[in-house]
Design a protein around this motif. Structure first.
Motif, PDB file in Angstrom:
ATOM      1  N   GLY A  63     -50.611 -51.172   7.855  1.00  0.00           N
ATOM      2  CA  GLY A  63     -50.817 -52.282   8.548  1.00  0.00           C
ATOM      3  C   GLY A  63     -51.507 -52.434  10.114  1.00  0.00           C
ATOM      4  O   GLY A  63     -51.106 -53.242  10.985  1.00  0.00           O
ATOM      5  N   LYS A  64     -52.166 -51.733   9.761  1.00  0.00           N
ATOM      6  CA  LYS A  64     -53.385 -51.639  10.898  1.00  0.00           C
ATOM      7  C   LYS A  64     -54.921 -52.955  10.996  1.00  0.00           C
ATOM      8  O   LYS A  64     -54.935 -52.625   9.430  1.00  0.00           O
ATOM      9  N   ASP A  65     -54.851 -53.260  12.068  1.00  0.00           N
ATOM     10  CA  ASP A  65     -56.369 -54.073  11.113  1.00  0.00           C
ATOM     11  C   ASP A  65     -57.368 -53.238  11.235  1.00  0.00           C
ATOM     12  O   ASP A  65     -57.615 -51.894  11.173  1.00  0.00           O
ATOM     13  N   ASP A  66     -58.708 -53.155  10.428  1.00  0.00           N
ATOM     14  CA  ASP A  66     -59.626 -52.120  10.080  1.00  0.00           C
ATOM     15  C   ASP A  66     -59.959 -51.243  11.262  1.00  0.00           C
ATOM     16  O   ASP A  66     -60.621 -50.486  11.424  1.00  0.00           O
ATOM     17  N   GLU A  67     -60.478 -51.951  12.226  1.00  0.00           N
ATOM     18  CA  GLU A  67     -60.656 -51.343  13.890  1.00  0.00           C
ATOM     19  C   GLU A  67     -60.320 -50.213  13.719  1.00  0.00           C
ATOM     20  O   GLU A  67     -60.370 -49.412  14.028  1.00  0.00           O
TER      21      GLU A  67
END
Lengths: 701, 701
Positions: A145-149
């Motif tokens: 669920g996290k963005d790439d960074e």
């Protein structure tokens, strides 16, 4: 050990879903292709292809008998008393560090005729893999669920915490490993030995006979061997799992196996990534380092001491240049890239054909292209400033580590740059404080060279270049900081290491000042790289790996990661443009081939022993196993697990193995046990070693 | 002058036959693209695009005012008394040959304040094109009906005979030229001057300010100028056609023209030929010469004399490396090759659409591919042995010329290797006997280097390598032949030249012996190359050229061939990734840019003159004319034919101009007349020169 298993039934099921596709897709692995993890060894296939049953016991014993040299090689235990067989070229650093202008061990060779004479190699470390743990699920949970960074950060944090917890629980060295470009994550647990001593090394001219011209060639005549011994508490370590030697070696056509730690392959890269290698990374590397080669060769002409200081370094550079050159040529061959494009198109078609897969993974290839595109505008600055391309100097490396460690150690471990986390500090300290000799003239030469190249590639008007050089020329800056540093003294490094931030801030050491001046810019470029390139590529590569599992199952192998692998094959030569290359060479031919001059010069010991040696003794051999750099020093064993070769090279076609395995042409090159025994006995008279190996001397006096 | 003319009507007719095609095909030439022959100058287009009427008179005057420096540059007459303006970097060889360890003219600069002080440049030759003659029909008649190899031979024979007949009839130097890769053949008639003297050269640090880092960059600050004078019978030659200077230079946006002798472009190559450049020729060149750069840089560190001997050579090498690197990168950009593929596919489609064209030309592209394929197995041997890659040595070059000349001169002229035909012998003799100083240590270095590289690329087991080196190392062989030769003495060369075959056979000179030993193999490889590669490629290229005329008409220009061309455009900067680059620089900025250290070091004369100079004087400028190496020293002129710039470089985007012209980015870089006058006046105080240029000094004392 908890391998992810996908049954053969599942594989066939998935294959049948894409039947047309599957017939075009690369076979799961042809012939001897594959650097297999021990938990996913294709025993059924090996049984079918070679008629050899490989048991779990056999694999476990090979695992415990195979060592990793932290400098980037492999070794195998050769006796129950910690004796490690590896290549001569794997101990060049040690030999150089133990040499002086008075005693050139590289030229003279080395043999410790008693245990007391065994010499400790500064900074050398040897590890043995004791076990592994699949942590793919834990990493997945942390990044979900996290963005790439954020995912990139969470992934590193989680792996770091898992490593630390593992080390706390087991008292072993624990290392996180990403397999299949992030398709799986593992913790590898190692027993690590810090006290490694040199026992035997033949002279460089025979170990690397033929030098660069013969490197990656065959027929071949190199005694590229050496012995180390691992110690703990001042005593040899007990190593009950060691490999017996089969002195007569293998027969042609006989099945063989190679265990070891192949360093890095790029077979799972996307076409966009391969194109970046072809268009940018490899040409830049080659142009830069060919010029460095010219500088070092010419500097070596200025006297015997420069000659001594750089001769092995030049051989290492020659090796790397040959590798990179042939890698570039393999990527410039459009047929190879076309095959990769076709494979990628087919995998993507497989993904596109299933709505769920398409939704989850379909954009991954484009994401990598985008990230590489984003990298373009600052790739050179990142490479020269943040990755240290501009600072080719051991002293500078130490300075930057000291500067950064002082700052990082004030933070909680989890907030630090990865390489300064608690789990890394011990190794870093040992590296920093090891009593390694430094040649200041050479330091100034390589630092000037790299600053000059930085200015060439970035241009004199680049803001980083202007900030760094100001009104200095590369030569002025390099000379000043090398003359103005005391970091060549391990004691000075120790005081700065222990003194922490206040010692670093107060230091007037010129190299420390330079590192302080560069640090902020280098960190900023690194952070930008991690956010804009590393993170999206890592996320996309994970998705491609999952897509590959979904479409192809798991009966393929991950790219090399300097972790333990096993490859299988048979002893056999190959057809070189119509000429049959036989799999063995013999001693007699080296005397015809010697010219009296480097790199075809025989050392005096060999010249004198000519008549004593059995000319029909086998020297080097080839097999169609699948190896790459990092496998240097790997044992080649027979079905019983007896050593039948010491891997030291591949043939010229093996170089393209970084990207593609060609079973018809790619060959492993090894030292035959017969020439090792013959020379230990009749040339080097290493009675103590021969006894330890369980061999009675045949020498007449 | 008898140009092949295809009327505009014919062009439109042919275009309409392939209307769809024509809209997709490359426009005949966009904007300023084109290195036009004087007989095919697109006057109508220039009138339309720039509003300038270019008359035949104007062209004829420019032709007579433009000189060719046989070393590979262009110049323009600057006075009626044989004064030639060219670049400083075009006279480096002369400056080096006139320097000694006592007097370093490169560092000091040179000015002959009286005519008596003008110094003759050894070996330098200057030519002026007087006329041309189309001989396409004669060549066609000689080759008609012959197979490729016989046609190749007949073509050379015919051109050689035409040259000889022309020289006999005119008493001029006559050179055969293949335009459009063989689509047209011409005889060019030159008046050649053998007595060329140095009049003025500023110091290297200001001529090449910024060195390699600034090379091909802009904004720029180089006083890359020099003056030569051509003599005949000990007196300055009368040159009534010379260019007046327009001291204030051109305005931004003003139309300008450049005449000169662009050396070589490859815009008409097939894709297969470009791929060979990308995959093999360019990488090999770059890897080899970056390493040589490293060697020379490090050798220069060994003392002031080595420094003096190689500083310009290194700058030349830097320049070539930058060119080749950016050429490689332009070919590695798949978009460029895709465009070439599309162009080629469309031309081939145009050929395929007409049965007559298809029959005559359809197979030509495949024939080139086949010839390149045939080249593969012996390309490296040909390059190293026959083309001399292994023998990087001035002394060896002389030796081979002497050995071959002795043999060839015993044959009728027509049966000789081309470069030993009667028409060539005079020039060869002058080259051989010119009193050029030789640095033996450097000779040994470069010869060892090239032999070493030969062994690396061909491998130690290659039969040529074994034959050449035997039991020698490259260093041993190089040292022995350099120590054992007297060819550095022009008198020794003269005796061998005049002594002919018997003198050569009897010679015990080590370099002559080496050349004798290599000659037969080199000839055999050359003959194989000519038969299997050169001949079929030449035949196929002729057919492609005819196909291009048939499909596209003649309103395109031929590739550069170091023959006289004219290009047009306007003074303008460009947009560099969003930044506007202005077309002019001014003197003031160079003082801010100077660092006191090479390559950003100002010579003392400039440092001292700082306050005397007008800071707003224009220094360098750019225009969108289409040039390439060989145009160095070209005059940039306005519509009146007045000199408004001295071309010395292109911007970084101009390098890809070898294969593709990009009107948005490709720029010519020139020295502004204002900075030339300002510095001649206030720094160099060259009263005599200024008077000759028709300028009154403005300097105060």
């Amino acid at each position: 050990v908890s391998p992810p298993t996908v049954s053969r039934a599942t594989w066939y099921h998935q294959a049948s879903l894409f039947l047309l596709l599957a017939t075009l897709l690369p076979a799961p692995a042809t012939a001897a292709e594959g650097m297999w993890t021990f938990d996913n060894f294709p025993s059924a296939r090996v049984s079918e292809e070679l008629g050899v049953e490989v048991s779990a016991d056999w694999l476990a014993r090979m695992q415990r008998s195979t060592a990793r040299l932290e400098g980037g090689c492999t070794g195998s235990f050769a006796s129950p008393e910690g004796l490690v067989l590896t290549n001569n070229h794997c101990v060049w650093g040690c030999v150089r560090n133990l040499s002086s202008s008075e005693r050139n061990l590289s030229e003279e060779g080395f043999y410790a005729s008693t245990q007391e004479e065994e010499l400790r190699c500064p900074g050398e470390q040897v590890s043995v893999l004791l076990g592994t743990q699949d942590v793919t699920r834990e990493v997945g949970a942390a990044t979900a669920g996290k963005d790439d960074e954020a995912a990139n950060e969470a992934r590193k944090q989680t792996l770091g915490e898992l490593e630390r917890a593992c080390e706390r629980d087991t008292n072993l060295e624990c290392e996180a490993v990403a397999l299949y470009a992030g398709g799986q994550y593992f913790l590898y647990r190692y027993r690590r030995f810090e006290d490694v001593r040199l026992v035997f090394a033949p002279e460089l001219p025979i170990a690397a006979f033929g030098g660069d011209p013969d490197n990656f060639e065959f027929p071949r005549y190199c005694l590229d061997m050496s012995f180390l011994r691992v110690y703990e508490d001042g005593k040899p370590v007990s190593t009950p799992d060691f490999l017996e030697w089969r002195f007569e070696g293998p027969a042609a056509g006989e099945p063989v196996f190679v265990t070891g730690h192949p360093g890095s392959t790029q077979r799972l890269l996307t076409v966009a990534q391969l194109e970046r290698l072809r268009n940018s990374t490899l040409p830049q590397y080659l142009l830069r380092n060919h010029e460095l080669r010219g500088r070092l060769l010419q500097w070596a002409e200025t006297g015997p001491e420069p000659q001594r200081l750089v001769s092995q370094r030049i051989l290492n550079l020659d090796n790397a240049l040959k590798v990179m050159r042939h890698r570039l040529f393999s990527l410039l061959d459009d047929r190879n890239l076309e095959r990769k494009r076709a494979e990628e198109a087919q995998l993507r078609a497989g993904v596109a054909a299933d709505p769920d897969l398409a939704r989850a993974y379909g954009s991954a290839w484009g994401d990598i292209e985008k990230a590489l595109h984003a990298y373009g505008p600052f790739a050179d600055q990142h490479a020269w400033i943040a990755s240290g391309g501009a600072f080719q100097s051991t002293l500078y490396g130490w300075a930057l580590s000291l500067v950064r460690a002082a700052e990082e150690r004030e933070k909680p471990s989890a907030d630090r740059l990865e390489e300064y986390r608690d789990s890394e500090l011990g190794g870093l300290e040992r590296q920093l404080l090891a009593p390694v000799p430094v040649a200041n003239e050479l330091e100034a030469l390589t630092l000037e060279f790299s600053l000059d190249k930085m200015r060439e590639w970035l241009g004199p008007d680049d803001p980083y270049v202007r900030k760094l050089l100001g009104n200095d020329s590369p030569k002025e800056l390099a000379t000043r900081v090398v003359q103005g540093t005391r970091l060549d003294d391990p004691e000075v490094r120790r005081r700065l290491w222990e003194g922490g931030r206040s010692a670093i801030v107060a230091s007037e050491d010129a190299m420390i000042e330079l590192a302080r001046r560069v640090d902020a810019d280098a960190r900023a470029l690194r952070a930008r790289y991690e956010a804009e390139v590393e993170a999206p590529v890592a996320a996309a590569a994970e998705r491609i790996a999952r897509a590959r599992f979904a479409v192809l199952g798991t009966s393929h192998y991950p790219d090399a990661t300097f972790t333990l692998r096993v490859t299988y094959g048979t002893v056999r030569g190959w057809d070189e443009k119509g000429t049959t290359i036989e799999p063995f060479t013999e001693i007699a031919r080296i005397f015809e081939r010697a010219t009296g001059d480097d790199p075809f010069r025989l050392p005096p010991s060999w010249q004198q022993a000519r008549t004593r040696l059995d000319g029909s003794t086998r020297f080097n051999l080839v097999a169609d196993t699948d190896i790459i750099g990092g496998n240097s020093g790997s044992p080649m064993v027979d079905r019983e697990g007896r050593l039948v070769g010491l891997v030291f090279d591949g043939n010229i076609h093996s170089i393209a193995g970084a990207y593609f395995f060609d079973p018809e042409l790619n060959r492993t090159v090894a030292v035959h046990p017969a020439v090792m025994v013959e020379s230990l006995d009749k040339i080097y008279r290493t009675r103590r070693l021969l006894e330890e190996l369980g061999i009675a001397s045949k020498a007449e006096n």
